[in-house]
Every structure is written in C-alpha cells, then in structure tokens.
Write a protein that holds these residues in place. Sequence first.
Motif, PDB file in Angstrom:
ATOM      1  N   ARG A   1       9.369   8.560  -4.004  1.00 17.57           N
ATOM      2  CA  ARG A   1       8.505   8.938  -2.875  1.00 17.57           C
ATOM      3  C   ARG A   1       7.182   9.518  -3.371  1.00 17.57           C
ATOM      4  O   ARG A   1       6.111   9.193  -2.853  1.00 17.57           O
ATOM      5  CB  ARG A   1       9.207   9.955  -1.974  1.00 17.57           C
ATOM      6  CG  ARG A   1      10.271   9.372  -1.083  1.00 17.57           C
ATOM      7  CD  ARG A   1      10.731  10.413  -0.051  1.00 17.57           C
ATOM      8  NE  ARG A   1      11.904   9.959   0.666  1.00 17.57           N
ATOM      9  CZ  ARG A   1      11.889   9.106   1.671  1.00 17.57           C
ATOM     10  NH1 ARG A   1      10.747   8.586   2.076  1.00 17.57           N
ATOM     11  NH2 ARG A   1      13.010   8.747   2.269  1.00 17.57           N
ATOM     12  N   SER A   2       7.254  10.371  -4.371  1.00 21.75           N
ATOM     13  CA  SER A   2       6.047  10.986  -4.916  1.00 21.75           C
ATOM     14  C   SER A   2       5.106   9.937  -5.508  1.00 21.75           C
ATOM     15  O   SER A   2       3.885   9.978  -5.292  1.00 21.75           O
ATOM     16  CB  SER A   2       6.443  12.013  -5.983  1.00 21.75           C
ATOM     17  OG  SER A   2       5.313  12.621  -6.531  1.00 21.75           O
TER      18      SER A   2
ATOM     19  N   LEU B   1      12.728   2.294  -0.458  1.00 26.07           N
ATOM     20  CA  LEU B   1      13.186   2.884  -1.715  1.00 26.07           C
ATOM     21  C   LEU B   1      14.702   2.827  -1.837  1.00 26.07           C
ATOM     22  O   LEU B   1      15.430   3.082  -0.869  1.00 26.07           O
ATOM     23  CB  LEU B   1      12.731   4.339  -1.803  1.00 26.07           C
ATOM     24  CG  LEU B   1      11.229   4.590  -1.641  1.00 26.07           C
ATOM     25  CD1 LEU B   1      10.932   6.077  -1.646  1.00 26.07           C
ATOM     26  CD2 LEU B   1      10.438   3.866  -2.718  1.00 26.07           C
TER      27      LEU B   1
ATOM     28  N   VAL C   1       4.985   6.691  -4.718  1.00 26.28           N
ATOM     29  CA  VAL C   1       4.435   5.865  -3.632  1.00 26.28           C
ATOM     30  C   VAL C   1       3.318   6.606  -2.907  1.00 26.28           C
ATOM     31  O   VAL C   1       2.279   6.024  -2.582  1.00 26.28           O
ATOM     32  CB  VAL C   1       5.543   5.413  -2.667  1.00 26.28           C
ATOM     33  CG1 VAL C   1       4.961   4.741  -1.433  1.00 26.28           C
ATOM     34  CG2 VAL C   1       6.503   4.464  -3.376  1.00 26.28           C
ATOM     35  N   HIS C   2       3.503   7.907  -2.667  1.00 29.14           N
ATOM     36  CA  HIS C   2       2.420   8.691  -2.052  1.00 29.14           C
ATOM     37  C   HIS C   2       1.177   8.679  -2.935  1.00 29.14           C
ATOM     38  O   HIS C   2       0.054   8.529  -2.441  1.00 29.14           O
ATOM     39  CB  HIS C   2       2.869  10.134  -1.818  1.00 29.14           C
ATOM     40  CG  HIS C   2       3.778  10.290  -0.649  1.00 29.14           C
ATOM     41  ND1 HIS C   2       4.781  11.229  -0.601  1.00 29.14           N
ATOM     42  CD2 HIS C   2       3.852   9.633   0.528  1.00 29.14           C
ATOM     43  CE1 HIS C   2       5.426  11.134   0.548  1.00 29.14           C
ATOM     44  NE2 HIS C   2       4.872  10.174   1.247  1.00 29.14           N
TER      45      HIS C   2
ATOM     46  N   TRP D   1       3.225   4.025   2.079  1.00 33.22           N
ATOM     47  CA  TRP D   1       4.010   4.714   3.102  1.00 33.22           C
ATOM     48  C   TRP D   1       5.500   4.496   2.824  1.00 33.22           C
ATOM     49  O   TRP D   1       6.033   3.437   3.167  1.00 33.22           O
ATOM     50  CB  TRP D   1       3.687   4.156   4.487  1.00 33.22           C
ATOM     51  CG  TRP D   1       2.304   4.415   4.963  1.00 33.22           C
ATOM     52  CD1 TRP D   1       1.208   3.638   4.741  1.00 33.22           C
ATOM     53  CD2 TRP D   1       1.862   5.515   5.747  1.00 33.22           C
ATOM     54  NE1 TRP D   1       0.108   4.192   5.345  1.00 33.22           N
ATOM     55  CE2 TRP D   1       0.489   5.354   5.976  1.00 33.22           C
ATOM     56  CE3 TRP D   1       2.502   6.633   6.290  1.00 33.22           C
ATOM     57  CZ2 TRP D   1      -0.270   6.249   6.706  1.00 33.22           C
ATOM     58  CZ3 TRP D   1       1.751   7.536   7.027  1.00 33.22           C
ATOM     59  CH2 TRP D   1       0.388   7.344   7.224  1.00 33.22           C
ATOM     60  N   PRO D   2       6.183   5.477   2.211  1.00 33.31           N
ATOM     61  CA  PRO D   2       7.626   5.305   2.063  1.00 33.31           C
ATOM     62  C   PRO D   2       8.278   5.237   3.446  1.00 33.31           C
ATOM     63  O   PRO D   2       7.932   5.998   4.343  1.00 33.31           O
ATOM     64  CB  PRO D   2       8.072   6.579   1.331  1.00 33.31           C
ATOM     65  CG  PRO D   2       6.832   7.169   0.753  1.00 33.31           C
ATOM     66  CD  PRO D   2       5.702   6.736   1.655  1.00 33.31           C
ATOM     67  N   THR D   3       9.186   4.298   3.623  1.00 32.88           N
ATOM     68  CA  THR D   3       9.861   4.171   4.908  1.00 32.88           C
ATOM     69  C   THR D   3      10.747   5.397   5.141  1.00 32.88           C
ATOM     70  O   THR D   3      11.135   6.076   4.190  1.00 32.88           O
ATOM     71  CB  THR D   3      10.707   2.889   4.960  1.00 32.88           C
ATOM     72  OG1 THR D   3      11.645   2.901   3.886  1.00 32.88           O
ATOM     73  CG2 THR D   3       9.830   1.659   4.886  1.00 32.88           C
TER      74      THR D   3
ATOM     75  N   ILE E   1      15.090   9.269  -5.818  1.00 31.95           N
ATOM     76  CA  ILE E   1      14.387   8.939  -4.577  1.00 31.95           C
ATOM     77  C   ILE E   1      13.173   9.847  -4.392  1.00 31.95           C
ATOM     78  O   ILE E   1      12.099   9.391  -4.003  1.00 31.95           O
ATOM     79  CB  ILE E   1      15.336   9.002  -3.371  1.00 31.95           C
ATOM     80  CG1 ILE E   1      16.276   7.792  -3.394  1.00 31.95           C
ATOM     81  CG2 ILE E   1      14.566   9.035  -2.051  1.00 31.95           C
ATOM     82  CD1 ILE E   1      17.393   7.835  -2.391  1.00 31.95           C
ATOM     83  N   ALA E   2      13.334  11.132  -4.697  1.00 37.47           N
ATOM     84  CA  ALA E   2      12.197  12.060  -4.579  1.00 37.47           C
ATOM     85  C   ALA E   2      11.061  11.640  -5.506  1.00 37.47           C
ATOM     86  O   ALA E   2       9.883  11.676  -5.116  1.00 37.47           O
ATOM     87  CB  ALA E   2      12.651  13.486  -4.882  1.00 37.47           C
TER      88      ALA E   2
ATOM     89  N   ALA F   1      15.793   5.870   2.950  1.00 35.70           N
ATOM     90  CA  ALA F   1      15.944   5.396   1.573  1.00 35.70           C
ATOM     91  C   ALA F   1      17.431   5.319   1.271  1.00 35.70           C
ATOM     92  O   ALA F   1      18.213   6.146   1.747  1.00 35.70           O
ATOM     93  CB  ALA F   1      15.252   6.350   0.601  1.00 35.70           C
TER      94      ALA F   1
END
Length: 196
Positions: A139-140, A121, A142-143, A148-150, A135-136, A153
């Motif tokens: 992440r949400s 990300l 991608v979940h 799987w967020p690395t 970024i948050a 970021a």
Amino acid sequence: MVDSPALLPLVVGIGGTIGGVSSTERALAIALDAAGREGFRTRMFGGADMARLPLYDPKATTRTDDERDFVDTVRQASALIIASPGYHGSISGVVKNALDLLEETARDENRPYLADMPVGLIATAYGWQATGSTIAALRSIVHALRGWPTPFAAAVNSQVTKFDDAGGANDPAVVAQLQMVGQQVARFAPLAIPHD
C-alpha cells in the motif's frame, strides 16, 4: 460495444517468485481471471518474467527489451494487481525491483507513475504475520507511485491454503477473496482509462 479483444482495457498482474510457479503466482492468476471475466484483457508478469529484469539502475542510459516491454505494458494498463510473497516481513526483492523500474514513467505527460490507477494487492506468506506487513508495504509503495490501492487486499497463508494446477485452491473463501481483488480493480478501472 468493443469487438476486438485487442481494444479491451488491460489489467496487468505483477507477482511471483523466481524458481517455478509459486503460490503467489497462482493467487495472482485467480485474481486476473476474475478481472478477465469482467471484460478486461489481462497480462501477467510472473516470477520468470521478473527474473529477466536486471537490478534497476536509475542512471542507465539504455534498457533491455524485457525492461521496455514491462514498462510499456504498464503504461497501457487501466489497472494493476500486485502480488508478493512476504519475505522477512515485507515484499520480495524481485517484486520491488520490478516496481522500481516504474521510475521510467516519472516524466510521462499523460500519467506519471501509476497516477489515478486502481491497484489490487495480494500477499502470500507461510503464516499470518508477514501477510499484514507485506500488504502494508505494498500500500505504501502504491501510494508513493500515486496509485489507488483498492479497498480490499487478499492475505493468503500458504501454510494452510494449497493451490492446484487447475487454477483453484483448497479453500473456497480464499478463492473468493482473490476474485474480489480482480473484480474491484476491474470495477474501478473505467475511472482511470489511460490517455493516448
């Protein structure tokens, strides 16, 4: 050993803005280049590519050639990198629209959505405040797509960091952070090779 570049695993980059090459797209290119140096093929869907995607209609019975190309390419990927500018505290509409199109993979037998796929990300914004919330949000998303967020970021303040046409930036630390995003997806990708 893999002899043909076409047989190398693929990292797909999604990101940019409509209206020319942006800081976001330049940041994504640095991360993809780092993944390429780890032995991966790469393909970027930048702002111009995403501009050709119509607004996602879940009830549409057909898809455009651009939509099919995007979804089919993501299906072949071993990892993704998503880069978005921070617009009003969240991701841009053009990036969200591209990610919404991944609903086409919901019923895929081998890998629905981004199941078990590493996803790097990147957020860019004119100031620091929007980078964290962007970024948050990524992440949400991608979940929700089962990816799987690395762990790392990259947040880029485009008010301070300036990219150049040669593929670099005025801050070596930012370049190193973007390279780390590409390196992490490449290193996690062997765990998530797509199935035939």
